[in-house]
Design a protein around this motif. Sequence first.
Motif, PDB file in Angstrom:
ATOM      1  N   ASN A  73       0.997  -1.230   0.085  1.00 34.77           N
ATOM      2  CA  ASN A  73       0.051   0.157  -0.005  1.00 34.77           C
ATOM      3  C   ASN A  73       1.056   1.244  -0.023  1.00 34.77           C
ATOM      4  O   ASN A  73       1.906   1.466   0.742  1.00 34.77           O
ATOM      5  N   PRO A 111       0.181  -4.344   4.311  1.00 31.91           N
ATOM      6  CA  PRO A 111      -1.235  -4.272   4.737  1.00 31.91           C
ATOM      7  C   PRO A 111      -0.856  -4.587   6.528  1.00 31.91           C
ATOM      8  O   PRO A 111       0.005  -5.596   6.930  1.00 31.91           O
ATOM      9  N   ALA A 112      -1.973  -4.138   7.176  1.00 30.66           N
ATOM     10  CA  ALA A 112      -2.227  -4.505   8.470  1.00 30.66           C
ATOM     11  C   ALA A 112      -2.228  -5.981   8.966  1.00 30.66           C
ATOM     12  O   ALA A 112      -1.851  -6.451   9.920  1.00 30.66           O
ATOM     13  N   SER A 115      -5.927  -5.424   1.925  1.00 33.02           N
ATOM     14  CA  SER A 115      -6.189  -4.465   3.164  1.00 33.02           C
ATOM     15  C   SER A 115      -7.481  -4.473   3.669  1.00 33.02           C
ATOM     16  O   SER A 115      -8.498  -5.125   3.221  1.00 33.02           O
ATOM     17  N   ASP A 157      -5.933  -0.381   7.450  1.00 33.31           N
ATOM     18  CA  ASP A 157      -5.107   0.206   6.371  1.00 33.31           C
ATOM     19  C   ASP A 157      -6.102   1.306   5.848  1.00 33.31           C
ATOM     20  O   ASP A 157      -5.351   2.374   5.669  1.00 33.31           O
ATOM     21  N   LYS A 214      -5.680   4.102   8.342  1.00 32.51           N
ATOM     22  CA  LYS A 214      -4.256   4.959   8.263  1.00 32.51           C
ATOM     23  C   LYS A 214      -4.215   5.547   7.087  1.00 32.51           C
ATOM     24  O   LYS A 214      -3.575   6.669   7.240  1.00 32.51           O
TER      25      LYS A 214
END
Length: 162
Positions: A24, A33-34, A56, A60, A63
């Motif tokens: 990302n 990605p988280a 994502s 994400d 953020k």
Amino acid sequence: MATVTALRPGTYGFPVSIRKQYQNFIGGEWTKPASGTYFENVTPVTGQVLCEIPRSNAADIDKALDAAHAAKTEWGKTSPTARARILEQIAQRMEDNLEMLATIETWDNGKPIRETLAADLPLAIDHFRYFAGAFARRKAGSPRLTRRRWPTTTMSRWAWWG
């Protein structure tokens, strides 16, 4: 003779190479990605995996929204002339890389290269130039750029209205 499954971007005259995995782009940085997970992006050209794209999630998105809100203040201070210059530079960069962008778009969505080269990307470039001109005219005291729904279409269009 090459078969379709043997074709890969970057070979047989295709002017682009594709990374195995992408991240990302948030707040000016490439970030994983988280969730740490990815999905396979399959090209319709060959049916094979083209690359991996971040899967994502809400973290994400939050953020990215935080980064956008943080950038809003500085962007709001940017003069219409500077905004016009930035949009024109984007258009020029796209035009300078038209063949590469058209090729990757074709690999990604399967459209014929003639459509991405002659229609999709030139239209996108024209949109950046149109809005660059809109910012430049705004400086000269033109009416505000507003959103209006046209009665003959369901598509929302931008127009000059006083």
